[in-house]
Design a protein around this motif. Structure first.
Motif, PDB file in Angstrom:
ATOM      1  N   THR A 114       0.731  -1.248  -0.090  1.00  0.00           N
ATOM      2  CA  THR A 114      -0.095  -0.013   0.025  1.00  0.00           C
ATOM      3  C   THR A 114       0.775   1.223  -0.055  1.00  0.00           C
ATOM      4  O   THR A 114       0.588   2.263  -0.779  1.00  0.00           O
ATOM      5  CB  THR A 114      -1.105   0.176   1.292  1.00  0.00           C
ATOM      6  N   THR A 151       3.190   1.428  -3.300  1.00  0.00           N
ATOM      7  CA  THR A 151       2.471   1.716  -4.354  1.00  0.00           C
ATOM      8  C   THR A 151       2.028   3.270  -4.564  1.00  0.00           C
ATOM      9  O   THR A 151       2.083   3.937  -5.457  1.00  0.00           O
ATOM     10  CB  THR A 151       1.324   0.879  -4.696  1.00  0.00           C
ATOM     11  N   PHE A 152       1.639   3.653  -3.245  1.00  0.00           N
ATOM     12  CA  PHE A 152       1.445   5.048  -3.163  1.00  0.00           C
ATOM     13  C   PHE A 152       2.716   5.981  -3.511  1.00  0.00           C
ATOM     14  O   PHE A 152       2.419   6.968  -4.393  1.00  0.00           O
ATOM     15  CB  PHE A 152       0.878   5.487  -1.842  1.00  0.00           C
ATOM     16  N   LYS A 200       5.193   5.352  -5.236  1.00  0.00           N
ATOM     17  CA  LYS A 200       5.501   5.020  -6.635  1.00  0.00           C
ATOM     18  C   LYS A 200       4.652   6.024  -7.700  1.00  0.00           C
ATOM     19  O   LYS A 200       5.187   6.646  -8.525  1.00  0.00           O
ATOM     20  CB  LYS A 200       5.524   3.490  -7.134  1.00  0.00           C
ATOM     21  N   VAL A 220     -10.962   3.344 -10.655  1.00  0.00           N
ATOM     22  CA  VAL A 220      -9.516   3.077 -10.582  1.00  0.00           C
ATOM     23  C   VAL A 220      -9.187   1.870  -9.817  1.00  0.00           C
ATOM     24  O   VAL A 220      -8.504   0.824 -10.087  1.00  0.00           O
ATOM     25  CB  VAL A 220      -8.851   4.261  -9.609  1.00  0.00           C
ATOM     26  N   VAL A 274      -7.353  -1.634 -11.310  1.00  0.00           N
ATOM     27  CA  VAL A 274      -6.124  -2.229 -10.619  1.00  0.00           C
ATOM     28  C   VAL A 274      -6.494  -3.896 -10.451  1.00  0.00           C
ATOM     29  O   VAL A 274      -5.648  -4.612 -10.630  1.00  0.00           O
ATOM     30  CB  VAL A 274      -6.000  -1.573  -9.346  1.00  0.00           C
ATOM     31  N   LEU A 327      -6.089  -5.763 -13.594  1.00  0.00           N
ATOM     32  CA  LEU A 327      -4.722  -6.068 -13.896  1.00  0.00           C
ATOM     33  C   LEU A 327      -4.072  -6.909 -12.899  1.00  0.00           C
ATOM     34  O   LEU A 327      -3.191  -7.880 -13.559  1.00  0.00           O
ATOM     35  CB  LEU A 327      -3.898  -4.567 -13.921  1.00  0.00           C
ATOM     36  N   PHE A 363      -3.403   6.264 -15.322  1.00  0.00           N
ATOM     37  CA  PHE A 363      -2.766   6.035 -14.160  1.00  0.00           C
ATOM     38  C   PHE A 363      -2.660   4.801 -13.653  1.00  0.00           C
ATOM     39  O   PHE A 363      -1.641   4.180 -13.095  1.00  0.00           O
ATOM     40  CB  PHE A 363      -3.177   7.197 -13.344  1.00  0.00           C
ATOM     41  N   ALA A 364      -3.977   4.099 -13.304  1.00  0.00           N
ATOM     42  CA  ALA A 364      -3.912   2.973 -12.617  1.00  0.00           C
ATOM     43  C   ALA A 364      -3.174   1.749 -13.304  1.00  0.00           C
ATOM     44  O   ALA A 364      -2.857   0.968 -12.760  1.00  0.00           O
ATOM     45  CB  ALA A 364      -5.419   2.532 -12.520  1.00  0.00           C
ATOM     46  N   THR A 365      -2.989   1.868 -14.743  1.00  0.00           N
ATOM     47  CA  THR A 365      -2.105   1.018 -15.363  1.00  0.00           C
ATOM     48  C   THR A 365      -0.933   1.145 -15.305  1.00  0.00           C
ATOM     49  O   THR A 365      -0.168   0.359 -15.061  1.00  0.00           O
ATOM     50  CB  THR A 365      -2.616   0.896 -17.023  1.00  0.00           C
ATOM     51  N   ALA A 366      -0.445   2.561 -15.299  1.00  0.00           N
ATOM     52  CA  ALA A 366       0.937   2.632 -15.269  1.00  0.00           C
ATOM     53  C   ALA A 366       1.532   2.528 -13.854  1.00  0.00           C
ATOM     54  O   ALA A 366       2.545   2.023 -13.858  1.00  0.00           O
ATOM     55  CB  ALA A 366       1.109   4.486 -15.711  1.00  0.00           C
ATOM     56  N   VAL A 367       0.815   2.502 -13.035  1.00  0.00           N
ATOM     57  CA  VAL A 367       1.422   2.630 -11.695  1.00  0.00           C
ATOM     58  C   VAL A 367       1.764   1.126 -11.210  1.00  0.00           C
ATOM     59  O   VAL A 367       2.340   0.760 -10.588  1.00  0.00           O
ATOM     60  CB  VAL A 367       0.301   3.323 -10.445  1.00  0.00           C
ATOM     61  N   LEU A 368       0.897   0.073 -12.201  1.00  0.00           N
ATOM     62  CA  LEU A 368       1.186  -1.170 -11.939  1.00  0.00           C
ATOM     63  C   LEU A 368       2.308  -1.826 -12.831  1.00  0.00           C
ATOM     64  O   LEU A 368       2.743  -3.048 -12.791  1.00  0.00           O
ATOM     65  CB  LEU A 368      -0.213  -2.141 -12.032  1.00  0.00           C
ATOM     66  N   HIS A 369       2.971  -0.891 -13.711  1.00  0.00           N
ATOM     67  CA  HIS A 369       3.667  -1.314 -14.557  1.00  0.00           C
ATOM     68  C   HIS A 369       5.170  -0.649 -14.362  1.00  0.00           C
ATOM     69  O   HIS A 369       5.148   0.120 -13.252  1.00  0.00           O
ATOM     70  CB  HIS A 369       3.157  -1.256 -16.132  1.00  0.00           C
ATOM     71  N   ASP A 370       5.980  -0.754 -15.179  1.00  0.00           N
ATOM     72  CA  ASP A 370       7.640  -0.283 -14.887  1.00  0.00           C
ATOM     73  C   ASP A 370       8.041   0.602 -15.813  1.00  0.00           C
ATOM     74  O   ASP A 370       9.085   0.892 -16.042  1.00  0.00           O
ATOM     75  CB  ASP A 370       8.451  -1.790 -14.911  1.00  0.00           C
ATOM     76  N   LEU A 415       4.369   6.542 -16.610  1.00  0.00           N
ATOM     77  CA  LEU A 415       3.625   6.684 -15.307  1.00  0.00           C
ATOM     78  C   LEU A 415       3.858   8.412 -14.918  1.00  0.00           C
ATOM     79  O   LEU A 415       2.686   9.011 -14.474  1.00  0.00           O
ATOM     80  CB  LEU A 415       4.234   6.188 -14.223  1.00  0.00           C
ATOM     81  N   ARG A 417       0.596  10.790 -14.467  1.00  0.00           N
ATOM     82  CA  ARG A 417       0.261  11.546 -13.266  1.00  0.00           C
ATOM     83  C   ARG A 417       0.314  13.223 -13.708  1.00  0.00           C
ATOM     84  O   ARG A 417      -0.491  13.797 -13.077  1.00  0.00           O
ATOM     85  CB  ARG A 417       1.841  11.484 -12.495  1.00  0.00           C
ATOM     86  N   ALA A 467      -3.890   8.248  -6.616  1.00  0.00           N
ATOM     87  CA  ALA A 467      -2.851   7.179  -6.220  1.00  0.00           C
ATOM     88  C   ALA A 467      -3.250   6.475  -4.808  1.00  0.00           C
ATOM     89  O   ALA A 467      -2.960   5.425  -4.548  1.00  0.00           O
ATOM     90  CB  ALA A 467      -1.774   7.968  -5.888  1.00  0.00           C
ATOM     91  N   ALA A 520      -5.558   3.342  -5.984  1.00  0.00           N
ATOM     92  CA  ALA A 520      -4.752   2.741  -6.836  1.00  0.00           C
ATOM     93  C   ALA A 520      -3.797   1.540  -5.806  1.00  0.00           C
ATOM     94  O   ALA A 520      -3.914   0.360  -5.953  1.00  0.00           O
ATOM     95  CB  ALA A 520      -3.844   3.167  -7.931  1.00  0.00           C
ATOM     96  N   ALA A 521      -3.014   2.453  -4.840  1.00  0.00           N
ATOM     97  CA  ALA A 521      -2.009   1.586  -3.910  1.00  0.00           C
ATOM     98  C   ALA A 521      -2.872   0.778  -3.019  1.00  0.00           C
ATOM     99  O   ALA A 521      -2.410  -0.267  -2.884  1.00  0.00           O
ATOM    100  CB  ALA A 521      -1.575   2.718  -2.971  1.00  0.00           C
TER     101      ALA A 521
END
Lengths: 248, 103
Positions: A126, A129-130, A132, A236, A240, A243, B21-28, B33, B37, B53, B56-57
């Motif tokens: 949590t 990821t925030f 990041k 959102v 997530v 994915l 954003f949700a897609t980018a934050v789970l990728h590299d 990203l 943002r 954020a 998503a987190a």
């Protein structure tokens, strides 16, 4: 110890998010119910390390995880079983299976430690990821505090709902863990998921309340509580979860 | 917050930006990203970005709690979503038949 602080960001972070993450980080380094503070920090560190594991990356690309053999790249602080648990949950959660869990348990993984480890991973993921998402590096992990786990298993926990034992709201009544449900007759399964270790439920749902929504706000579609509305929040969350191939 | 993007936004205002954003934050892809943002911050505002954020987190973690403990979807939710879960492919996820029950 570095304290979580977002004041230097160009965008405003709600103070309740910062406060919840500080509480989570403080809790992370202290002895839990089944794990010492040092073990919890080792798990958090391994959760971060898992993202760079070559075996996990190869398995993630494979049609079946069973096709790829090898050893995890790990930090050397935890058992083979714990490393397997942490790496799989972190890198390929959508393909976890009952048989995988049972293999861990039959190989000696105590389910109480398993569940607390899930809680530590969830807290770490949590917060990481925030940061990041906002373009920051991960916060330093807290320094482990001395102390011993309390080792209190809910007396009415049983294997029924999930792979792991859980404590239902009905069974919690009249037990030392009745406060977990605060008298509510029902609870979402996600709230019950880690109820074998009530402290992990309480800690993680502190983050849920502040980063997502408080329970009373979730279905209150007449009011908005965040800078994005209910529909946007769920979009959102849904993206997530899709994915991550999360069925729940 | 007004205005709905074209197709691909889930029918939600600024949905395309949020999905990006949700897609980018789970990728590299760090540059993607960063772009996702700024797309939100510039048009929806900084508070919308940090709340996005945060959600998503949180769900990146919730998914792991659900999938590693094997909790099933609640019966009432399963019944209410049976049509679209099949339609959008959730039933095809690897773990779709794995959840719930004592082990």
């Amino acid at each position: 110890m570095t304290e979580i602080d977002y004041q230097d960001l160009p965008w405003p972070v709600r103070e309740d998010i910062t406060a919840a993450q500080r509480r989570a980080w403080n809790r992370l380094g202290r002895a839990g119910t089944w794990l010492t503070g040092a073990e919890r920090i080792a798990i958090a560190g391994e959760a971060r390390n898992a993202m760079n594991c070559e075996l996990c990356q190869a398995r993630k690309q494979a049609l079946s995880t069973q096709f790829v053999k090898g050893s995890h790249d790990h930090l050397g602080q935890l058992s083979t079983l714990e490393v397997e648990q942490i790496h799989r949950i972190c890198t390929d959660p959508g393909r976890l299976s009952r048989s995988w869990y049972l293999d861990l348990r039959d190989s000696g993984m105590a389910e109480e430690r398993y569940v607390e480890t899930v809680g530590v991973i969830a807290t770490t993921v949590t917060v990481d990821t925030f940061t990041k998402g906002l373009g920051l590096g991960p916060w330093p992990l807290p320094t482990p505090r001395p102390g011993q786990p309390s080792r209190q298993r809910p007396i009415a926990a049983k294997r029924e709902l999930a792979w792991v034992a859980t404590l239902t709201p009905a069974d919690a009544v009249g037990t030392p863990d009745a406060d977990l449900y605060a008298g509510r007759p029902t609870a979402a399964h996600i709230y019950q998921a880690m109820s074998l270790v009530p402290a992990e439920v309480k800690g993680f749902f502190d983050l849920v309340t502040n980063q997502y929504l408080p329970p009373a706000a979730m279905m209150d579609f007449d009011n908005e509580y965040r800078a994005i509305n209910h529909a946007q929040i769920e979009l959102v969350a849904g993206r997530v979860s899709a994915l991550n191939q999360c069925v729940y | 917050m007004t205005g709905t993007d074209a197709a691909g936004d889930g029918g939600v205002a600024n949905g395309r930006k949020l999905i990006r954003f949700a897609t980018a934050v789970l990728h590299d892809d760090a540059s993607e990203l960063a772009a996702a943002r700024m797309d939100i911050a510039d048009t929806m505002g900084g508070a919308a970005l940090t709340d996005t954020a945060a959600v998503a987190a949180l769900f990146n973690a919730i998914d792991r709690v659900a999938d590693s403990t094997g909790i099933p979807l609640e019966d009432v939710k399963a019944a209410a979503t049976v049509d679209f879960r099949a339609a959008i492919g959730i039933n095809d996820f690897a773990a779709a038949s794995e959840k719930g029950g004592a082990s």
